[in-house]
Design a protein around this motif. Structure first.
Motif, PDB file in Angstrom:
ATOM      1  N   PRO A   1      -7.476 -14.407   2.147  1.00 48.16           N
ATOM      2  CA  PRO A   1      -8.046 -13.730   0.989  1.00 48.16           C
ATOM      3  C   PRO A   1      -6.973 -12.967   0.215  1.00 48.16           C
ATOM      4  CG  PRO A   1      -8.642 -12.598   3.023  1.00 48.16           C
ATOM      5  CD  PRO A   1      -7.926 -13.840   3.424  1.00 48.16           C
ATOM      6  N   ALA A   2      -7.262 -12.730  -1.068  1.00 46.78           N
ATOM      7  CA  ALA A   2      -6.340 -11.963  -1.902  1.00 46.78           C
ATOM      8  C   ALA A   2      -6.267 -10.538  -1.373  1.00 46.78           C
ATOM      9  CB  ALA A   2      -6.828 -11.964  -3.343  1.00 46.78           C
ATOM     10  N   ARG A   3      -5.071  -9.975  -1.416  1.00 48.37           N
ATOM     11  CA  ARG A   3      -4.932  -8.580  -1.004  1.00 48.37           C
ATOM     12  C   ARG A   3      -4.623  -7.753  -2.238  1.00 48.37           C
ATOM     13  NH1 ARG A   3      -0.376  -8.199   2.526  1.00 48.37           N
ATOM     14  NH2 ARG A   3       0.079 -10.298   1.837  1.00 48.37           N
ATOM     15  N   THR A   4      -5.365  -6.686  -2.412  1.00 50.04           N
ATOM     16  CA  THR A   4      -5.132  -5.837  -3.575  1.00 50.04           C
ATOM     17  C   THR A   4      -4.243  -4.675  -3.168  1.00 50.04           C
ATOM     18  OG1 THR A   4      -7.197  -4.766  -3.017  1.00 50.04           O
ATOM     19  CG2 THR A   4      -7.263  -6.384  -4.788  1.00 50.04           C
ATOM     20  N   GLY A   5      -3.831  -3.921  -4.137  1.00 50.73           N
ATOM     21  CA  GLY A   5      -3.037  -2.731  -3.861  1.00 50.73           C
ATOM     22  C   GLY A   5      -1.571  -3.076  -3.690  1.00 50.73           C
ATOM     23  N   LYS A   6      -0.862  -2.146  -3.071  1.00 49.85           N
ATOM     24  CA  LYS A   6       0.578  -2.291  -2.922  1.00 49.85           C
ATOM     25  C   LYS A   6       0.904  -3.498  -2.032  1.00 49.85           C
ATOM     26  CE  LYS A   6       4.252   0.894  -2.011  1.00 49.85           C
ATOM     27  NZ  LYS A   6       4.557   2.147  -1.329  1.00 49.85           N
ATOM     28  N   GLY A   7       1.882  -4.276  -2.409  1.00 48.98           N
ATOM     29  CA  GLY A   7       2.242  -5.460  -1.653  1.00 48.98           C
ATOM     30  C   GLY A   7       1.140  -6.491  -1.683  1.00 48.98           C
ATOM     31  N   GLY A   8       0.255  -6.421  -2.663  1.00 52.00           N
ATOM     32  CA  GLY A   8      -0.878  -7.323  -2.750  1.00 52.00           C
ATOM     33  C   GLY A   8      -0.434  -8.752  -3.014  1.00 52.00           C
ATOM     34  N   ALA A   9      -1.319  -9.708  -2.661  1.00 54.13           N
ATOM     35  CA  ALA A   9      -0.993 -11.107  -2.875  1.00 54.13           C
ATOM     36  C   ALA A   9      -2.249 -11.816  -3.336  1.00 54.13           C
ATOM     37  CB  ALA A   9      -0.483 -11.733  -1.582  1.00 54.13           C
TER      38      ALA A   9
END
Lengths: 267, 278
Positions: free
Chosen positions: A14-22
């Motif tokens: 899944p997409a990661r939000t926030g700092k270092g998100g992908a």
């Protein structure tokens, strides 16, 4: 006869939000694969093609986003002793000697100390380390450690061995010897095997079938019946097999297949 | 040191006159021993020439005699062995208590988000506090007897045991855990057979640090509130200006701390020889 089945398996991180998100990343897409217990299926592909994810799914460390993995029709819901993993970095326990490492799965099952040590001795002998039971893990060479790792996996009496580049960290000479060893021990055990490797040569030598995984997202793009492992088991030398024209032709073919994707990307 | 000897060897080669062996440097142990000797020598001279009043600084000889008398006849109703015994009883009682509480707490912090959320603020509150700051409160709560001292010492030992346990747990190799799971381990088995043994080196280091902290706290606690123990002995001697016993006591405290540290290291090496081979 047991069968490990991947049916339409996909894996998406899944997409990661926030700092270092992908962004959302599809690692594996529509994988269909069957492995029977008389087979050793070698999976090759470039880095990032999802080889290890595929193995982690089979092991139950990861759950597929879509599709299902089954062993003899029963869905895989997590790790279990029917699918023992052999790791590239052996993952042996340094606080146990070689014998107790091998006896570890038996301890988990509640087998009494004397009995599990006796069984470990038998396995030690089978992997050619009859005298090494008392040795500390750090006193063993890389090849010996992998033998202990394989013996430990066999102690769990798995239906499938999941081999995650088990010979990847070994020097060339040891690796050749271990390839021969791995073939024989796998044949003796009666367990099916999935071998992840980045060596086309190793895949061809050891695999009853070689499966090519291409990246972005990981898809099975080719499947080759190899059969050289039967020759080796019947006594042919690894060197002779590698020198044969048919081996060279298949090696070249697979190399082309794997690098085809690369050229597409470059173009 | 090896660099020095190599330089000497080089010098020997180039000049061809002085053999390299002649300029062998002194071992550090010898230098350290000489330093201690010089300090004791200066101390003896200072007291022999009465540069300092014997009330402030008794001679080394007087201290040795005081030490001998402490062993044989004792001071304030107890021999040295009894004072040391009382102190060791407290520190080991506290150590057992803090291990029994600290290791499970560390496991909880290292393995569970909820555990970490609950225990982190408590540990972080306790960790920087000087134990003597909460000693009066502990005395109000549990009285002036053994319990208050053991409680304070245990509280001073707890943070390092909890933190080293949780650090050890968090550093467990993912492959080690996955291997156990794929070999059929349940969650409890992973914790007992993999996570805990793999955290033992870190836990032992925490215990060693805790012993140091506990020993410091012990002596301080005994100075404030005790009727026996090595800290109490020093405090009583100071009140009567028996300086030789004060100094003898300080030396005993230092020696015991060194022995504790040495034994702890020995246990570490015997128990987890694999720690240096990971």
């Amino acid at each position: 006869m047991s069968i490990l089945t991947f049916r339409n398996v996909s894996l998406t991180y899944p997409a990661r939000t926030g700092k270092g998100g992908a962004a959302e990343k599809r690692v594996l897409d529509g994988i269909n694969l069957q492995v029977a217990s008389d087979e050793l299926v070698a999976i090759i592909g470039r880095s990032g093609s999802g080889k290890t994810s595929l193995l982690n799914l089979a092991a139950g460390f990861l759950k597929p986003t879509e599709g299902a993995i089954t062993v003899d029709g029963t869905p895989v819901t997590g790790p279990g002793a029917d699918r023992a993993v052999v790791f590239q970095d052996d993952a042996l326990y340094p606080w146990l000697d070689a014998r107790d490492n091998i006896a570890f799965p038996l301890k988990l099952k509640g087998v009494a100390l004397a009995e599990r040590r006796a069984k470990a001795e038998v396995l030690l002998a089978r992997v050619g380390l009859a005298d090494a039971g008392d040795r500390h893990i750090w006193e063993l060479s890389g090849g010996m450690r992998q033998r202990v790792g394989i013996a430990r996996a066999l102690a769990a009496e798995p239906r499938f061995l999941l081999l995650d580049e088990p010979l990847g960290a070994l020097d060339a000479l040891t690796r050749t010897r271990m390839q021969d060893f791995l073939l024989r021990i796998k044949a003796e055990s009666g367990a099916g095997a999935v071998l992840i490797t980045h060596s086309i040569e190793e895949a061809l030598l050891l695999g009853t079938r070689v499966v090519v995984l291409s990246p972005n997202p990981g898809r099975l793009t080719a499947e080759v019946e190899a059969g050289f492992n039967a020759e080796i088991l019947n006594g042919a030398s690894v060197a002779d097999v590698k020198a044969s024209p048919i081996f060279k032709r298949m090696h070249a073919g697979l190399t082309g297949l794997i690098h085809a994707g690369e050229e597409e990307l470059a173009a | 040191m090896t660099l020095l000897s190599e330089l000497d060897a080089l010098a020997g080669e180039t000049t061809d006159e002085t053999p390299a062996r002649a300029a062998r440097p002194l071992p550090i142990a010898v230098i350290s021993t000489l330093t201690v000797g010089v300090i004791i020598g200066l101390w003896a001279l200072a007291s022999a020439y009465a540069l300092v009043s014997p009330v402030f600084l008794p001679s080394p000889r007087q201290v040795v005699i005081a030490l001998y008398n402490l062993v044989v006849t004792g001071f304030v109703d107890a021999t040295l062995a009894e004072h040391v015994g009382a102190s060791l009883y407290r520190i080991f009682g506290a150590l057992i208590a803090s291990i029994l509480i600290g290791i499970p707490a560390g496991l909880a912090i290292g393995t569970s988000r909820v555990g970490r959320g609950i225990l982190d603020p408590i540990v972080e509150f306790l960790r920087p506090l000087p134990p003597l700051a909460y000693l009066p409160l502990v005395i109000i709560w549990v009285g002036i007897g053994e319990a208050s001292k053991i409680t304070v010492i245990a509280l001073s030992m707890l943070p390092s045991i909890i933190l080293s346990t949780s650090a050890g747990v968090r550093a467990v190799s993912k492959d080690h855990i996955n291997a156990a799971r794929s070999l059929g381990a349940s969650k409890a088995q992973v914790l007992r057979e993999v996570v805990l043994p793999s955290a033992v080196p870190s836990i032992l280091t925490g215990i060693r640090i805790a012993l140091g902290a506990g020993w410091t706290t012990l002596v301080a606690a005994e100075l404030v509130a005790a009727t026996s123990g090595i800290g109490f002995m020093i405090q009583s001697a100071a009140q009567f200006l028996v300086t030789d016993i004060v100094i003898a006591g300080i030396i005993v405290i230092a020696l015991i701390a060194i022995v504790l540290e040495y034994v702890a290291r020995l246990i570490e090496r015997r128990l987890v020889p694999w720690a240096s081979h990971r």
